[in-house]
Design a protein around this motif. Structure first.
Motif, PDB file in Angstrom:
ATOM      1  N   ARG A  90      -8.084   2.823  -7.184  1.00 61.17           N
ATOM      2  CA  ARG A  90      -8.750   3.154  -5.831  1.00 61.17           C
ATOM      3  C   ARG A  90      -9.686   2.382  -5.215  1.00 61.17           C
ATOM      4  O   ARG A  90      -9.790   2.030  -4.114  1.00 61.17           O
ATOM      5  N   ALA A  91     -10.653   1.853  -6.150  1.00 63.55           N
ATOM      6  CA  ALA A  91     -11.779   1.141  -5.730  1.00 63.55           C
ATOM      7  C   ALA A  91     -11.042  -0.262  -5.106  1.00 63.55           C
ATOM      8  O   ALA A  91     -11.510  -0.954  -4.198  1.00 63.55           O
ATOM      9  N   LEU A 127      -8.057  -0.698  -3.993  1.00 63.26           N
ATOM     10  CA  LEU A 127      -7.359  -0.363  -2.515  1.00 63.26           C
ATOM     11  C   LEU A 127      -8.314  -0.263  -1.600  1.00 63.26           C
ATOM     12  O   LEU A 127      -7.868  -0.842  -0.246  1.00 63.26           O
ATOM     13  N   ALA A 128      -9.464   0.105  -1.772  1.00 61.63           N
ATOM     14  CA  ALA A 128     -10.347   0.535  -0.658  1.00 61.63           C
ATOM     15  C   ALA A 128     -11.107  -1.019  -0.367  1.00 61.63           C
ATOM     16  O   ALA A 128     -11.542  -1.265   0.841  1.00 61.63           O
ATOM     17  N   ALA A 129     -11.272  -1.916  -1.335  1.00 58.94           N
ATOM     18  CA  ALA A 129     -12.194  -3.065  -1.117  1.00 58.94           C
ATOM     19  C   ALA A 129     -11.307  -4.299  -0.649  1.00 58.94           C
ATOM     20  O   ALA A 129     -11.670  -4.914  -0.009  1.00 58.94           O
ATOM     21  N   ARG A 149       0.929  -1.245   0.225  1.00 64.26           N
ATOM     22  CA  ARG A 149      -0.032  -0.034   0.040  1.00 64.26           C
ATOM     23  C   ARG A 149       0.924   1.360   0.055  1.00 64.26           C
ATOM     24  O   ARG A 149       0.752   2.210  -0.700  1.00 64.26           O
ATOM     25  N   ASP A 176      -5.566  -1.664   5.637  1.00 66.86           N
ATOM     26  CA  ASP A 176      -5.109  -0.360   5.761  1.00 66.86           C
ATOM     27  C   ASP A 176      -3.889   0.081   6.711  1.00 66.86           C
ATOM     28  O   ASP A 176      -3.868   0.355   7.904  1.00 66.86           O
TER      29      ASP A 176
END
Length: 391
Positions: free
Chosen positions: A261-262, A264-266, A212, A270
């Motif tokens: 981005r989608a 990384l979010a899903a 990340r 984190d």
């Protein structure tokens, strides 16, 4: 009886062949490795040895009596900077294609006809030209060290034109439409993997090791600073890229950033060191289980490009980037190619040129998507063109 000469001596043996002896620079007597059928040949040999000593070019043949297999194994063990996977490949090539044929031969007895016969035997036994070229290049590198660094040989016997050249089959290059379709055929978890690998021109080891903290999805930059290497008997080894040029920042085309981005979010934890692309259980993806994990063969079958390898995505991305009109230097910096030229590029190239490549690719992707989403003429059921009112 030995014939007297100003330098060295020649003795006819019971076999009828002539044996040569001569004093080395240290005063110790040496015996020539081979005997000679004619006295004149033995005499010429002694004259050549004497001339080499006078020029400071003479090499003690006793030092070169080490067997090739032993010397090559030591060469691999002592070679600095070799990656574990490279060491594994070299030892495999040595054990499979070199030692069974030449391993017991002393370095001093190797010559070009022997190397030529060895290569012909490999090819005659069904070894591909690509694999024979890899084995030849390894043997040439080993013997080059024997010549230039250890001074065991006067010249490298690997002197066969074209023997170092591979002739791999032409790899497929996808169109933009095919890349986008392939991504859509993937499970949602792996769509970004296809797009990032292709349009950021990443190697498998590079993309599989992304964390990340390496991805700035707002600025559209991926930092390549490490890579996964699969080592037989050890497993996955995480380390730096194989060359200085591999350490680089790559601009990501804006058109694929929403997908990234989608993703990384899903699918990415984190945490700075969380891997970007993993199996559903969060484990790294191996090259060996790639097909099973992402259902690669099934997607490729639906795409209609048989024989497509995952590495062909990088090849496709490199080709698309080259079509933007970017200079060779900028392309080499983006792709992480290793050479003296690439090292200079890595130090001096600006990110502006790399962003220009990414923008050009992004524009091409957007254009392709517009074409794919544009409804076909007449698809709505309405007549094409203007309708004239009848008066």
């Amino acid at each position: 009886m030995a014939a007297r000469r100003r330098f060295g001596s020649i003795r006819k043996r019971e076999s009828g062949r002539y044996q040569v002896r001569y004093p080395g620079p240290d005063g110790r007597q040496r015996t020539a490795t081979d005997t000679f059928a004619r006295k004149s040949d033995a005499d010429r040999y002694l004259s050549m040895v004497e001339a080499q000593m006078m020029r400071g070019e003479w090499i003690d043949p006793e030092r070169a009596r080490i067997r090739l297999g032993d010397y090559a194994e030591r060469w691999i063990a002592q070679r600095p900077g070799l990656r574990p996977r490279t060491v594994g490949l070299y030892r495999w090539l040595l054990g499979k294609h070199i030692v069974p044929y030449l391993g017991g031969v002393e370095l001093s007895r190797l010559d070009t006809p022997m190397i030529r016969e060895w290569r012909a035997t490999l090819l005659g036994n069904g070894v591909s030209e690509t694999m024979a070229a890899k084995a030849y290049r390894l043997l040439r590198a080993v013997l080059m060290t024997a010549v230039n660094e250890d001074e065991l040989l006067r010249k490298n016997p690997c002197r066969i034109p074209g023997a170092d050249q591979e002739k791999p089959a032409e790899r497929p290059v996808l169109t933009l439409a095919q890349v986008l379709k392939l991504a859509d055929l993937m499970d949602e978890r792996y769509r970004a993997l296809v797009l990032v690998t292709t349009f950021a021109c990443l190697r498998w080891g590079e993309v599989s090791a992304l964390q990340r903290q390496d991805v700035d999805a707002d600025a559209g930059v991926i930092r390549v600073r490490q890579t996964f290497t699969e080592v037989r008997g050890v497993g996955l080894a995480l380390g730096p890229p194989k060359s200085r040029a591999g350490l680089r920042g790559v601009s990501v085309p804006a058109a694929i950033l929403p997908t990234l981005r989608a993703h990384l979010a899903a699918f990415v934890e984190d945490k700075p060191d969380a891997l970007v692309f993993t199996t559903p259980s969060g484990r790294p993806i191996w090259r060996g289980n790639l097909n099973k994990v992402i259902a690669w063969s099934a997607a490729v079958g639906k795409l209609g490009v048989p024989g497509l390898h995952f590495h062909d995505l990088r090849h496709t991305g490199n080709t698309i980037a080259a079509r933007t009109g970017a200079s060779t230097r900028d392309l080499m910096a983006r792709m992480g190619h290793d050479s003296a030229q690439a090292a200079m590029i890595y130090q001096h190239a600006t990110s502006q040129a790399d962003r220009a490549i990414a923008q050009a690719v992004s524009d091409a992707v957007k254009s392709e998507r517009k074409k794919a989403n544009k409804p076909a003429a007449g698809a709505s059921g309405k007549p094409k063109g203007k309708v004239r009112k009848r008066g």
